[in-house]
Design a protein around this motif. Structure first.
Motif, PDB file in Angstrom:
ATOM      1  N   SER A 105       0.981  -1.284  -0.004  1.00  0.00           N
ATOM      2  CA  SER A 105       0.028  -0.095   0.068  1.00  0.00           C
ATOM      3  C   SER A 105       0.872   1.367  -0.112  1.00  0.00           C
ATOM      4  O   SER A 105       0.499   2.369  -0.660  1.00  0.00           O
ATOM      5  CB  SER A 105      -1.018  -0.153   1.040  1.00  0.00           C
ATOM      6  N   THR A 106       1.814   1.239   0.693  1.00  0.00           N
ATOM      7  CA  THR A 106       2.750   2.399   0.721  1.00  0.00           C
ATOM      8  C   THR A 106       3.457   2.520  -0.564  1.00  0.00           C
ATOM      9  O   THR A 106       3.618   3.923  -0.998  1.00  0.00           O
ATOM     10  CB  THR A 106       3.840   2.136   1.663  1.00  0.00           C
ATOM     11  N   SER A 107       3.930   1.669  -1.337  1.00  0.00           N
ATOM     12  CA  SER A 107       4.285   1.796  -2.709  1.00  0.00           C
ATOM     13  C   SER A 107       3.288   2.493  -3.519  1.00  0.00           C
ATOM     14  O   SER A 107       3.627   3.388  -4.464  1.00  0.00           O
ATOM     15  CB  SER A 107       4.782   0.412  -3.339  1.00  0.00           C
ATOM     16  N   HIS A 108       1.998   2.090  -3.236  1.00  0.00           N
ATOM     17  CA  HIS A 108       1.003   2.707  -4.257  1.00  0.00           C
ATOM     18  C   HIS A 108       1.127   4.360  -3.811  1.00  0.00           C
ATOM     19  O   HIS A 108       0.579   5.206  -4.778  1.00  0.00           O
ATOM     20  CB  HIS A 108      -0.387   2.186  -3.836  1.00  0.00           C
ATOM     21  N   VAL A 109       0.986   4.544  -2.693  1.00  0.00           N
ATOM     22  CA  VAL A 109       1.145   6.014  -2.180  1.00  0.00           C
ATOM     23  C   VAL A 109       2.446   6.774  -2.757  1.00  0.00           C
ATOM     24  O   VAL A 109       2.346   8.071  -3.069  1.00  0.00           O
ATOM     25  CB  VAL A 109       1.213   6.119  -0.794  1.00  0.00           C
ATOM     26  N   MET A 110       3.448   5.783  -2.814  1.00  0.00           N
ATOM     27  CA  MET A 110       4.735   6.792  -3.323  1.00  0.00           C
ATOM     28  C   MET A 110       4.256   6.919  -5.013  1.00  0.00           C
ATOM     29  O   MET A 110       4.679   7.864  -5.560  1.00  0.00           O
ATOM     30  CB  MET A 110       5.837   5.901  -3.134  1.00  0.00           C
ATOM     31  N   ALA A 111       3.850   5.887  -5.657  1.00  0.00           N
ATOM     32  CA  ALA A 111       3.592   6.244  -7.236  1.00  0.00           C
ATOM     33  C   ALA A 111       2.587   7.311  -7.069  1.00  0.00           C
ATOM     34  O   ALA A 111       2.852   8.109  -8.079  1.00  0.00           O
ATOM     35  CB  ALA A 111       3.130   4.904  -7.696  1.00  0.00           C
ATOM     36  N   GLN A 112       1.552   7.620  -6.504  1.00  0.00           N
ATOM     37  CA  GLN A 112       0.698   8.584  -6.504  1.00  0.00           C
ATOM     38  C   GLN A 112       1.529  10.099  -6.470  1.00  0.00           C
ATOM     39  O   GLN A 112       1.246  10.821  -6.974  1.00  0.00           O
ATOM     40  CB  GLN A 112      -0.516   8.569  -5.279  1.00  0.00           C
ATOM     41  N   ALA A 113       2.243   9.825  -5.423  1.00  0.00           N
ATOM     42  CA  ALA A 113       2.867  11.328  -4.949  1.00  0.00           C
ATOM     43  C   ALA A 113       3.732  11.608  -6.187  1.00  0.00           C
ATOM     44  O   ALA A 113       3.935  12.794  -6.502  1.00  0.00           O
ATOM     45  CB  ALA A 113       3.875  11.122  -3.696  1.00  0.00           C
ATOM     46  N   VAL A 114       4.852  10.697  -6.721  1.00  0.00           N
ATOM     47  CA  VAL A 114       5.367  11.016  -7.754  1.00  0.00           C
ATOM     48  C   VAL A 114       4.615  11.484  -9.073  1.00  0.00           C
ATOM     49  O   VAL A 114       5.090  12.530  -9.611  1.00  0.00           O
ATOM     50  CB  VAL A 114       6.109   9.702  -8.250  1.00  0.00           C
ATOM     51  N   GLN A 115       3.421  10.851  -9.281  1.00  0.00           N
ATOM     52  CA  GLN A 115       2.735  11.426 -10.603  1.00  0.00           C
ATOM     53  C   GLN A 115       2.156  12.739 -10.127  1.00  0.00           C
ATOM     54  O   GLN A 115       2.005  13.642 -11.175  1.00  0.00           O
ATOM     55  CB  GLN A 115       1.852  10.593 -10.755  1.00  0.00           C
ATOM     56  N   GLU A 116       1.856  13.193  -8.898  1.00  0.00           N
ATOM     57  CA  GLU A 116       1.278  14.507  -8.637  1.00  0.00           C
ATOM     58  C   GLU A 116       2.533  15.376  -8.585  1.00  0.00           C
ATOM     59  O   GLU A 116       2.265  16.646  -9.156  1.00  0.00           O
ATOM     60  CB  GLU A 116       0.748  14.365  -7.280  1.00  0.00           C
ATOM     61  N   LEU A 117       3.789  14.920  -8.363  1.00  0.00           N
ATOM     62  CA  LEU A 117       4.775  16.022  -8.429  1.00  0.00           C
ATOM     63  C   LEU A 117       5.543  16.199  -9.644  1.00  0.00           C
ATOM     64  O   LEU A 117       6.230  17.374  -9.998  1.00  0.00           O
ATOM     65  CB  LEU A 117       5.747  15.608  -7.475  1.00  0.00           C
ATOM     66  N   TYR A 118       5.537  15.207 -10.623  1.00  0.00           N
ATOM     67  CA  TYR A 118       6.346  15.233 -11.770  1.00  0.00           C
ATOM     68  C   TYR A 118       5.596  14.698 -13.016  1.00  0.00           C
ATOM     69  O   TYR A 118       5.143  13.741 -13.158  1.00  0.00           O
ATOM     70  CB  TYR A 118       7.650  14.386 -11.762  1.00  0.00           C
TER      71      TYR A 118
END
Length: 259
Positions: A105-118
């Motif tokens: 679940s944390t890996s999904h949150v990381m992917a979401q954060a990356v797509q929102e930032l870049y």
């Protein structure tokens, strides 16, 4: 027929006739109570309702409430309906199986954060691994150590937002079309290789990913985490494929376990 068992749902009537008890739930190897549709809701009972009422379970006292459940030996989300007599075993976040779910679940949150930032980042895969998690990204400029700090801060924001993590089964062709429109060609390739007519998608906020699950009920259930390092990785482990950027991280249910 109503058998006198009160409805375990908070705020629902407990009077006779309010609860049609259809199911026998086995918890901890023992039969406990019968559950079924609450007349006031019209919705199926789920593992979360079992947890709230079974055997005086006070798991929330120590902050270690279940993150998922095994129903008849199959690991599922807590939102999974109980449609028949079932043996339920709850998965705590600090158990071996629970840690794997927390990491995923944390890996999904990381992917979401990356797509929102870049802008322009494409997502590929992001599994849990023995000592943490990673996610591989297709992003031409690449990432730096400074980017890891930004991503981690955005992840903390997403955890504070406590976004529901929602599972949905969709037709394979529908999923392919959806990800193709999103420009997620790696996801399209993955779905095309699946033989099943349907695939499961998980959505939290504005982020949707292809995944079998299970996952935590919401981003707010994720505990302490830290992004560790960057590495290169070929798509699907084949040197003939594109080189991607992999971000590694670790996570635990509680901060003291990370310190």
């Amino acid at each position: 027929m109503y058998d006198g068992t009160p409805c375990p749902r908070e705020g629902h009537p407990h009077d006779v006739g309010a609860y049609d008890a259809k199911l026998r739930i086995q918890y901890g190897g023992k039969d406990h109570r019968r559950y079924g549709e609450c007349a006031g809701s019209g919705e199926p009972v789920r593992a979360t309702e079992c947890d709230a009422a079974l055997a005086g379970d006070r798991s929330g006292v120590d902050g270690n409430r279940p993150g998922a459940a095994d129903i008849d030996g199959i690991s599922v989300d807590l939102s999974t309906p109980l449609e028949q007599d079932s043996a339920v075993a709850f998965i705590r976040p600090d158990s071996e199986k629970g840690l794997e779910i927390v990491r995923h679940s944390t890996s999904h949150v990381m992917a979401q954060a990356v797509q929102e930032l870049y802008a322009g980042v494409k997502v590929t895969i992001g599994p849990a691994i023995e000592d943490g998690f990673y996610y591989d990204f297709d992003y031409a400029p690449g990432f730096t150590e400074e980017d890891l700090v930004k991503i981690e801060d955005r992840m903390k924001d997403l955890v504070r937002m406590d976004l529901p993590i929602v599972r949905k089964m969709v037709n394979k062709e529908e999923a392919i079309e959806m990800f193709r429109k999103m420009g997620e060609n790696f996801k399209v390739e993955l779905i095309e290789s699946i033989n099943d007519p349907e695939v499961s998608l998980y959505t939290q906020g504005n982020f949707t990913d292809l995944c079998r699950g299970p996952h935590l009920p919401s981003t707010g259930k994720i505990g302490a985490f830290k992004l560790l390092s960057l590495a290169g990785a070929y798509w699907r482990g084949d040197e003939k494929n594109k080189m991607l950027t992999r971000i590694y991280g670790i996570t635990f249910p509680k901060q003291r376990m990370l310190d």
